[in-house]
Design an enzyme around this catalytic site. Structure first.
Site, PDB file in Angstrom:
ATOM      1  N   TYR A 157       0.845  -1.203   0.000  1.00  0.00           N
ATOM      2  CA  TYR A 157       0.000   0.000   0.000  1.00  0.00           C
ATOM      3  C   TYR A 157       0.878   1.250   0.000  1.00  0.00           C
ATOM      4  O   TYR A 157       0.711   2.149  -0.834  1.00  0.00           O
ATOM      5  CB  TYR A 157      -0.904  -0.011   1.234  1.00  0.00           C
ATOM      6  CG  TYR A 157      -1.599   1.306   1.468  1.00  0.00           C
ATOM      7  CD1 TYR A 157      -2.624   1.717   0.622  1.00  0.00           C
ATOM      8  CD2 TYR A 157      -1.219   2.149   2.512  1.00  0.00           C
ATOM      9  CE1 TYR A 157      -3.260   2.935   0.821  1.00  0.00           C
ATOM     10  CE2 TYR A 157      -1.844   3.369   2.717  1.00  0.00           C
ATOM     11  CZ  TYR A 157      -2.862   3.758   1.869  1.00  0.00           C
ATOM     12  OH  TYR A 157      -3.474   4.962   2.055  1.00  0.00           O
TER      13      TYR A 157
HETATM   14  O1  LIG Z   1      -2.357   7.275   7.782  1.00  0.00           O
HETATM   15  C1  LIG Z   1      -2.196   6.451   6.937  1.00  0.00           C
HETATM   16  O2  LIG Z   1      -1.319   6.575   6.107  1.00  0.00           O
HETATM   17  C2  LIG Z   1      -3.060   5.231   6.883  1.00  0.00           C
HETATM   18  O3  LIG Z   1      -3.888   5.186   8.032  1.00  0.00           O
HETATM   19  C3  LIG Z   1      -4.630   4.020   8.194  1.00  0.00           C
HETATM   20  O4  LIG Z   1      -3.740   2.940   8.448  1.00  0.00           O
HETATM   21  P1  LIG Z   1      -3.387   2.624   9.942  1.00  0.00           P
HETATM   22  O5  LIG Z   1      -2.702   3.770  10.608  1.00  0.00           O
HETATM   23  O6  LIG Z   1      -2.671   1.327   9.956  1.00  0.00           O
HETATM   24  O7  LIG Z   1      -4.847   2.551  10.624  1.00  0.00           O
HETATM   25  P2  LIG Z   1      -5.629   1.351  11.319  1.00  0.00           P
HETATM   26  O8  LIG Z   1      -5.752   0.198  10.411  1.00  0.00           O
HETATM   27  O9  LIG Z   1      -6.878   1.922  11.863  1.00  0.00           O
HETATM   28  O10 LIG Z   1      -4.668   0.926  12.527  1.00  0.00           O
HETATM   29  C4  LIG Z   1      -4.404   1.829  13.578  1.00  0.00           C
HETATM   30  C5  LIG Z   1      -3.541   1.163  14.615  1.00  0.00           C
HETATM   31  O11 LIG Z   1      -4.274   0.113  15.239  1.00  0.00           O
HETATM   32  C6  LIG Z   1      -3.540  -1.092  15.178  1.00  0.00           C
HETATM   33  N1  LIG Z   1      -4.483  -2.207  15.036  1.00  0.00           N
HETATM   34  C7  LIG Z   1      -5.207  -2.358  13.911  1.00  0.00           C
HETATM   35  C8  LIG Z   1      -6.113  -3.371  13.785  1.00  0.00           C
HETATM   36  C9  LIG Z   1      -6.276  -4.283  14.826  1.00  0.00           C
HETATM   37  O12 LIG Z   1      -7.076  -5.241  14.766  1.00  0.00           O
HETATM   38  N2  LIG Z   1      -5.527  -4.111  15.946  1.00  0.00           N
HETATM   39  C10 LIG Z   1      -4.631  -3.098  16.099  1.00  0.00           C
HETATM   40  O13 LIG Z   1      -3.983  -2.975  17.132  1.00  0.00           O
HETATM   41  C11 LIG Z   1      -2.591  -0.961  14.022  1.00  0.00           C
HETATM   42  O14 LIG Z   1      -1.463  -1.771  14.219  1.00  0.00           O
HETATM   43  C12 LIG Z   1      -2.285   0.522  14.063  1.00  0.00           C
HETATM   44  O15 LIG Z   1      -1.237   0.746  14.945  1.00  0.00           O
HETATM   45  C13 LIG Z   1      -5.475   3.729   6.963  1.00  0.00           C
HETATM   46  O16 LIG Z   1      -6.066   2.459   7.051  1.00  0.00           O
HETATM   47  C14 LIG Z   1      -4.678   3.858   5.686  1.00  0.00           C
HETATM   48  O17 LIG Z   1      -5.558   3.746   4.588  1.00  0.00           O
HETATM   49  C15 LIG Z   1      -3.992   5.197   5.705  1.00  0.00           C
HETATM   50  O18 LIG Z   1      -3.325   5.493   4.558  1.00  0.00           O
END
Ligand SMILES: O=C(O)[C@H]1O[C@H](OP(=O)(O)OP(=O)(O)OC[C@H]2O[C@@H](n3ccc(=O)[nH]c3=O)[C@H](O)[C@@H]2O)[C@H](O)[C@@H](O)[C@@H]1O
Length: 447
Positions: free
Chosen positions: A255
């Site tokens: 991504y």
């Molecule tokens: O800012 C960005 O660039 C990105 O932000 C998000 O990606 P992400 O930060 O990984 O967001 P989440 O999927 O909501 O995860 C947030 C946090 O929660 C954690 N998480 C996620 C899912 C889960 O089941 N458990 C968990 O602890 C992840 O490791 C992460 O640290 C978006 O999904 C992307 O599309 C975007 O581009």
């Protein structure tokens, strides 16, 4: 040795063998042979004609059905978003109508998506002309996207159901409206899903982007483009906060790699064709009408349903952290980017002079850990989460993000005002109004 006649007139099926009895007989045989050959010739002609007409009929049927499919896809784009026809064009023109002085005319891609919905509405509310396009794919529940569309339609905003890879639709839209700006938010989002379906990232974030840029470059006038990059381009960097001038060549997920590629691709179109480009690196955007695949959203659902949530943790039991950014702040950054975007300089596909190429972080500048996020949700939902804590799998995640936003502050007047507690309170209120406590059928509410 076979007789000469046999060599001249070989005894093959369907051919008459010459009798060698006597001359008359031979004459008669020749005569019969000649008569039969001409009959055969006529039959052959008949069969050729028959085959030819059959084949052309088949061709007609095939092209007919292609035509029908074509017509069908241009007239049934899905509830309210049908493609082609006078009514369709009328809806586009009406949606694109500018209702304020010096208003913009904006094509928003991914308009039924989370950020797309909010930006589209903000532009419409201040009197800009705006038309949306979205392919309503099923990466997450399309009924949420349809509900967003319904809400936008109530504000007289029209969303075309179509894919940015479809050159014909894009050409048609630019034929109907001379867009001054494109807000490009259509993308395959999600960091971890890239391991499951890598090609969807190439399809939307690379191929779709190029198709859109090709259209923009040959449009007259060329629009200015503002598009969604991502904080994930900072990848494995550990210098914080992340600044736009930092190197971004160590992506941790496909991504992130496609977003980084997008930054390079848009640079090329800026350099060769004079397209005005602004890339926005969004930092984990959240809020009402959000994305069900994101942690804050799926945690809320699971907590309410009494299901466990998985909380990832980094190496050495370090909590993961994100610079969670509230949707209204992001919308302000997007609108400011549109307002300050310099003009594209090309025409007829040729650059006339240098055009602006800008990249900005749009974050909140105050990272919060994932366990803290869970606590805020528990407080708002008045329920305890069942937490499974596990080490972050090697699936593209990064341990933390933190935006330096001084450039956006200076050049866009960007100033985020919503902290995570306030933002999540608004999200939870929306969630409960939309899904109810049991995450039952959604009731549509206005923003
Ligand atoms: O800012 C960005 O660039 C990105 O932000 C998000 O990606 P992400 O930060 O990984 O967001 P989440 O999927 O909501 O995860 C947030 C946090 O929660 C954690 N998480 C996620 C899912 C889960 O089941 N458990 C968990 O602890 C992840 O490791 C992460 O640290 C978006 O999904 C992307 O599309 C975007 O581009």
């Amino acid at each position: 040795m076979p007789p000469l006649e046999d060599e001249l007139f070989p005894s093959t099926p369907g051919k008459i063998k010459i009798d060698r009895v006597h001359h008359n007989m031979m004459n008669r045989t020749f005569h019969r042979c000649f008569a039969s050959t001409s009959t055969m010739f006529l039959w052959a002609l008949f069969f050729i004609a028959l085959t030819a007409s059959y084949l052309s009929f088949q061709g007609f049927v095939a092209s007919g059905s292609r035509y029908l499919q074509h017509t069908a896809s241009w007239s049934h784009g899905g509830g309210g978003g049908g493609i082609g026809g006078i009514h369709w064009e009328k809806q586009i023109r009406s949606s694109a109508q500018i209702r304020r002085q010096n208003g913009l005319s904006v094509l928003v891609t991914g308009a039924a998506g989370f950020v797309g919905t909010h930006v589209t509405l903000a532009l419409k509310k201040r009197g800009d002309g705006v038309v949306g396009i979205d392919n309503f794919n099923d990466y997450y529940d399309p009924s949420l996207k349809k509900a967003r569309r319904k809400m936008l339609e109530s504000h007289r905003i029209f969303i075309v159901e179509g894919d940015i890879n479809d050159r014909r639709i894009l050409a048609k839209l630019f034929d109907i409206v001379a867009f001054t700006h494109v807000m490009h938010l259509a993308a395959q989002a999600g960091v971890r899903y890239a391991m499951e379906n890598p090609n969807s990232y190439i399809h939307s974030n690379i191929a779709g982007l190029v198709t859109l840029l090709e259209q923009c470059k040959s449009s007259d006038p060329q629009p200015a483009i503002v598009w969604a990059s991502s904080s994930s381009v900072y990848g494995l960097n550990d210098k914080v906060p992340f600044s736009e001038s930092d190197q971004t060549d160590r992506p941790a997920s496909l991504y992130a790699a496609t977003k980084k590629a997008g930054e390079e691709i848009t640079h090329t179109y800026n350099h060769i064709y004079g397209l005005s480009i602004t890339g926005l690196r969004f930092f984990t955007v959240y809020g009402p009408w959000g994305r069900p695949d994101m942690a804050y959203f799926s945690f809320t659902r699971n907590i309410l349903q009494g299901k466990p949530i998985t909380v990832y943790r980094g190496k050495n039991r370090v909590d993961l952290a994100r610079d969670f950014t509230y949707i209204d702040d992001i919308v302000k950054g997007c609108v400011a980017s549109l307002d300050t975007a310099g003009k594209s300089t090309g025409s007829g596909g040729k650059k006339k002079g240098p055009a602006p190429y800008r990249i900005y972080n749009l974050g909140n500048t105050s990272p919060v850990t994932v366990p803290a996020l869970v606590s805020i949700l528990e407080k708002n939902l008045k329920m305890k989460a069942k937490k499974n804590v596990m080490e972050m799998p090697g699936n593209g995640d990064v341990p933390f993000t933190h935006a330096n936003i001084s450039l956006a502050r200076r050049e866009l007047g960007y100033k985020p005002t919503t902290d995570l507690s306030t933002g999540l309170r608004k999200f939870v209120r929306w969630y409960l109004a939309y899904y109810g406590y049991n995450h039952g059928k959604g009731n549509l509410v206005n923003l």
